[in-house]
Scaffold this motif. Structure first.
Motif, PDB file in Angstrom:
ATOM      1  N   PRO A  41       4.985  -4.688   2.715  1.00  0.00           N
ATOM      2  CA  PRO A  41       6.182  -3.977   3.184  1.00  0.00           C
ATOM      3  C   PRO A  41       6.617  -2.798   2.318  1.00  0.00           C
ATOM      4  N   PHE A  42       5.798  -2.423   1.324  1.00  0.00           N
ATOM      5  CA  PHE A  42       6.188  -1.327   0.427  1.00  0.00           C
ATOM      6  C   PHE A  42       5.807   0.037   0.982  1.00  0.00           C
ATOM      7  N   TYR A  43       4.760   0.075   1.772  1.00  0.00           N
ATOM      8  CA  TYR A  43       4.303   1.323   2.388  1.00  0.00           C
ATOM      9  C   TYR A  43       4.148   1.114   3.886  1.00  0.00           C
ATOM     10  N   GLY A  56      -2.918  14.713   1.082  1.00  0.00           N
ATOM     11  CA  GLY A  56      -3.444  14.276  -0.201  1.00  0.00           C
ATOM     12  C   GLY A  56      -3.998  12.872  -0.189  1.00  0.00           C
ATOM     13  N   LYS A  57      -3.654  12.099  -1.235  1.00  0.00           N
ATOM     14  CA  LYS A  57      -4.229  10.764  -1.439  1.00  0.00           C
ATOM     15  C   LYS A  57      -3.711   9.728  -0.454  1.00  0.00           C
ATOM     16  N   ILE A 107      -7.481   5.468   7.384  1.00  0.00           N
ATOM     17  CA  ILE A 107      -6.191   4.833   7.106  1.00  0.00           C
ATOM     18  C   ILE A 107      -5.273   5.843   6.417  1.00  0.00           C
ATOM     19  N   ILE A 108      -4.021   5.871   6.857  1.00  0.00           N
ATOM     20  CA  ILE A 108      -2.998   6.674   6.179  1.00  0.00           C
ATOM     21  C   ILE A 108      -1.917   5.718   5.681  1.00  0.00           C
ATOM     22  N   LYS A 109      -1.637   5.787   4.387  1.00  0.00           N
ATOM     23  CA  LYS A 109      -0.555   4.997   3.789  1.00  0.00           C
ATOM     24  C   LYS A 109       0.572   5.937   3.392  1.00  0.00           C
ATOM     25  N   MET A 110       1.787   5.610   3.861  1.00  0.00           N
ATOM     26  CA  MET A 110       2.919   6.521   3.659  1.00  0.00           C
ATOM     27  C   MET A 110       4.073   5.808   2.969  1.00  0.00           C
ATOM     28  N   ILE A 165       9.095  11.819   5.431  1.00  0.00           N
ATOM     29  CA  ILE A 165       7.647  11.872   5.162  1.00  0.00           C
ATOM     30  C   ILE A 165       6.859  11.297   6.332  1.00  0.00           C
ATOM     31  N   ILE A 166       7.317  10.178   6.872  1.00  0.00           N
ATOM     32  CA  ILE A 166       6.615   9.547   8.000  1.00  0.00           C
ATOM     33  C   ILE A 166       6.542  10.498   9.187  1.00  0.00           C
TER      34      ILE A 166
END
Length: 817
Positions: A720-722, A753-754, A776-779, A785-786
């Motif tokens: 649940p952090f990202y 970026g990363k 995969i994209i982690k935000m 930002i999302i």
């Protein structure tokens, strides 16, 4: 002149990225309003489109075509529904048309190629039809099946949709697509006196004189008189049961003109026979739980996690909350992960709420769905359903119950929109200012995290109802069992001894294996040939009963070969085991036991599922083998042993949620044991007894599991952090899929970026004939930002799909996978 015209914006049930504008002929302008359907042309086809707005002008370069007709007199959706659709479209990165396509019942999404068929007794309905309706009904009665295009030719007019709607409403026509689901109306024979005896009570003694020589006919007559005190029409089955007779007796009474029989269509819910039993009183723990829920609601908390262990009586708490909401004149939506698995819950609710409950899901016929759609709009008090019930037009929704909120079935994967019913329900509740209860014995990490952070309220119920206790869980090391020669077929000595003891005590056993079929692979001992699916990069599963090889992904089937198709060797190994093989092995190891299997192959229909459960409840089954179906909805008194044959397949699944789902599955299946006075036992077989999830399951230690898993999620930037978006690039050619994926990743990495990971080839590189690449994209959990990530992703996908040679590529975005 353009300024004298009136225009409307409409949406169509198609994956198109925009709304369309049409002009409204003068004679139709007065009846245009939001939420009604209109008949519109698009690319040489006609569709029923939904009006979402009106305006006086359009872009000067745009040329608007006229609508053909207005289909509805009143709106079929509300403004709140449309707001929900818009949110889903934006959040889950899909078109509004795809949301509409999922939301509306089949009969509300007509197009010119839709096929119409007649009801079997169509000639009986010809009276009270208009001239045009009669023409169309007669033609379909003769031709059996026609398209809407053909219907236009028959009635010699373009605006045929209102006529079709009228015939659909009168149940003279049906949409062919709905019958593909193999739905047949449930018919039941009803009996009553003929006019001679029904209207003149003084003639009833004469009826008894006519049957005086037949004991059975006399018994039937007496039973009918007893049953008919409150109603004329009596179900034939009720008369059979009370009078202890069969159909030959009824036929004899028909011949004597005493009884008349008529087949009537009955609801599968309202006419369901359930045990007459009162709802048990709340125990002190349940009473305190309800008080705490009320207190939190009154304090302004809208969403509450009800964290109750298996067997604690969460459904009993739901019943009181439903009653309170209905007493306030509001509606309740009770969400369940899979409608086919909720037989017992439906039965329990029916004993309390009788006919004031509607069940809604995607496998119902169009007529049933439309009927409940209208009932919901009119204020039906209690709706019980799977994911699709979220789309109903509620009048005044006061409470949403999300039962088993952790269940992955709440997430739709195909087709779009790929939405989470749990998260969508929370947004729906905001629109209606309603309350939400999220119930689970094993809450998802995201939900529990939200509760710990104060976003949701939380109420705990850690005492089982009545005298039942949580079962003991014994871990069996399969390495040691094989090493010491203690295995008997698929069963460790501990599990076999426990089953023997249970059978000797006339107790029941559940055996869990989350893989259906006989064996997951067929391999040649000589040349190592392994039967593979021609459409997917997976091995074909052996289904022994059907003598077939089947692909569980695309549905491909092939007759089971008797020899190796590559080298001709006649001994092929069936590797591994599924529920079908387990069932066969149990019959060998426990020959006296009555065995049954509950999986997708044996319970494809709700009726088949109910039959198996009914047999198990009546103890006509000693050992029930099943997949995850047996982890949900089973609440039986006599289950003493639960066996998990191989925990490792679930533990080592390549998914970041594998540990969470393993803990949930093991805990849920363990919760089926010892749900009454006698304590149950769970035996979990594994090659890795020291795995942390295995230890935490044994100790019933959700807190340890949660804290350990949370550390790993935080370290590797997972929910649940990202937040996450999974992107799958698909094409018939592997090189094209790879090329598109690399172009997309190259562009995204420059912008994000990363946060971008990949592309990689997934575990199944080809599925249904399409090669796959995964990104995969982690935000960060930041709204701005999302939104930026989604905007970049959407724009890049559009531009790439316009490139030469890339247009046939499919790019699928799955938000919150």
């Amino acid at each position: 002149m353009q300024q004298d015209k009136k225009y409307i914006d409409v949406i169509l049930p198609l994956a198109v990225p925009k709304v369309y504008s049409y002009s409204v002929p003068e004679e139709l302008r007065a009846t245009i309003q939001f939420g009604i359907r209109v008949e519109v042309p698009l690319r040489n086809k006609l569709y029923s489109a939904l009006v979402i707005g009106e305006k006086d002008k359009i872009d000067g370069l745009q040329k608007a075509r006229d609508i053909r007709s207005i289909i509805d007199e009143e709106p079929i959706i509300s403004q709140k529904q449309y707001t929900l659709w818009q949110w889903m479209s934006q959040y889950y990165m899909t078109t509004i048309g795809e949301v509409m396509n999922v939301a509306l019942p089949t009969g509300l999404k007509l197009s010119s190629t839709t096929k119409l068929i007649a009801t079997p007794s169509i000639e009986d309905h010809f009276s009270n039809l208009t001239e045009k309706e009669y023409l169309l009904a007669e033609a379909i009665a003769i031709q059996q099946e026609i398209t809407i295009d053909k219907a236009q030719e028959i009635v010699e007019q373009k605006t045929v949709y209102p006529i079709i709607k009228s015939l659909l409403d009168k149940q003279i026509l049906f949409i062919k697509e709905e019958l593909v689901e193999k739905f047949k109306p449930k018919m039941e024979d009803y009996i009553r006196f003929t006019d001679l005896y029904r209207n003149q009570d003084t003639n009833i003694p004469k009826a008894f004189d006519l049957v005086a020589r037949s004991e059975k006919q006399t018994r039937a007559l007496l039973s009918y008189v007893q049953l008919s005190r409150n109603q004329d029409w009596i179900p034939k089955t009720d008369l059979y049961k009370l009078a202890q007779i069969d159909n030959s007796v009824i036929k004899a009474l028909q011949k004597k003109s005493i009884f008349e029989v008529e087949a009537k269509e009955v609801s599968r819910i309202s006419k369901k026979i359930v045990e007459e039993k009162s709802v048990p009183d709340l125990n002190p723990f349940q009473a305190d739980t309800i008080k705490e829920i009320r207190s939190q609601f009154e304090a302004g908390t809208d969403n509450i996690l009800l964290f109750g262990i298996t067997g604690s009586g969460k459904t009993r708490i739901y019943i009181d909350l439903i009653k309170e909401t209905i007493a306030q004149g509001k509606q309740v939506l009770y969400l369940l992960p899979e409608i086919a698995l909720t037989t017992q819950i439906v039965d329990r609710l029916l004993t309390v709420f009788d006919g004031d409950i509607g069940v809604y899901h995607s496998k119902m016929s169009n007529n049933q769905r439309v009927e409940l759609w209208n009932a919901s709009l009119e204020g039906k008090h209690l709706i019980l359903g799977a994911r699709s019930s979220l789309f109903l037009p509620f009048k005044d929704l006061g409470l949403i119950i999300i039962d088993e909120e952790h269940d992955p079935s709440y997430k739709q994967t195909d087709p779009a929109p790929r939405y989470s019913a749990r998260d969508t329900a929370l947004y729906l509740a905001k629109l209606y200012n309603s309350k939400v209860i999220l119930g689970s014995a094993t809450p998802s990490l995201e939900t529990f995290w939200n509760a710990r952070q104060g976003k949701y309220g939380i109420v705990r119920l850690f005492e089982r109802h009545g005298e039942s206790e949580l079962p003991d869980i014994e871990i069996v090391d399969l390495k040691q069992q094989y090493k010491k020669g203690l295995m008997r077929s698929l069963f460790s000595k501990d599990l076999k001894d426990a089953i023997d003891t249970a059978l000797a005590n006339n107790e029941q056993v559940l055996v869990f294996q989350n893989r259906r079929g006989y064996s997951p692979a067929l391999q040649c001992k000589v040349c190592d040939f392994c039967a593979q699916c021609p459409n997917c990069d997976v091995s074909l599963t052996v289904h022994h009963y059907f003598e077939e090889l089947r692909c569980h992904y695309c549905g491909y089937r092939h007759k089971l070969p008797q020899m190796c198709p590559q080298c001709g060797f006649d001994k092929l190994d069936r590797l591994g085991f599924g529920t079908e093989k387990i069932e066969n092995e149990i019959v060998k190891v426990f020959p006296e036991a009555k065995v049954a299997r509950l999986d997708f192959d044996t319970a494809k229909t709700k009726n088949a599922f109910e039959r198996i459960l009914s047999r198990f409840k009546s103890q006509d089954i000693d050992i029930l083998v099943g997949t995850q179906m047996i982890t949900k909805g089973l609440d039986f008194d006599n289950i003493a042993i639960v066996g998990v044959l191989n925990a490792d397949k679930i533990l080592y699944f390549p998914d970041y949620k594998a540990s969470e789902r393993a803990f949930q599955l093991f805990t849920q299946v363990a919760g089926r044991a010892g749900r009454r006075a006698k304590k149950g036992k769970v035996i979990l077989q594994t090659f890795n007894p020291d795995h942390p999830v295995v230890r935490e399951t044994r100790d019933h230690d959700f807190k340890a599991f949660y804290n350990r898993e949370l550390v790993e999620r935080k370290r590797f930037l997972y929910p649940p952090f990202y937040r996450m978006i999974s992107i799958t690039v698909k094409h018939k050619k592997a090189d094209v899929a790879s090329d598109v994926a690399h172009i997309l990743v190259g562009r995204l990495k420059k912008q994000l970026g990363k946060r971008v990971i990949g592309p990689t080839v997934p575990g199944i590189s080809r599925l249904r004939g399409m090669y796959q690449q995964q990104i995969i994209i982690k935000m960060e959990k930041n709204i701005k930002i999302i939104q930026q990530v989604k905007t970049h992703l959407d724009q890049n996908i559009k531009e790439i799909l316009e490139m030469e040679g890339k247009k046939s590529t499919r790019i699928v975005c799955n938000v919150d996978p």
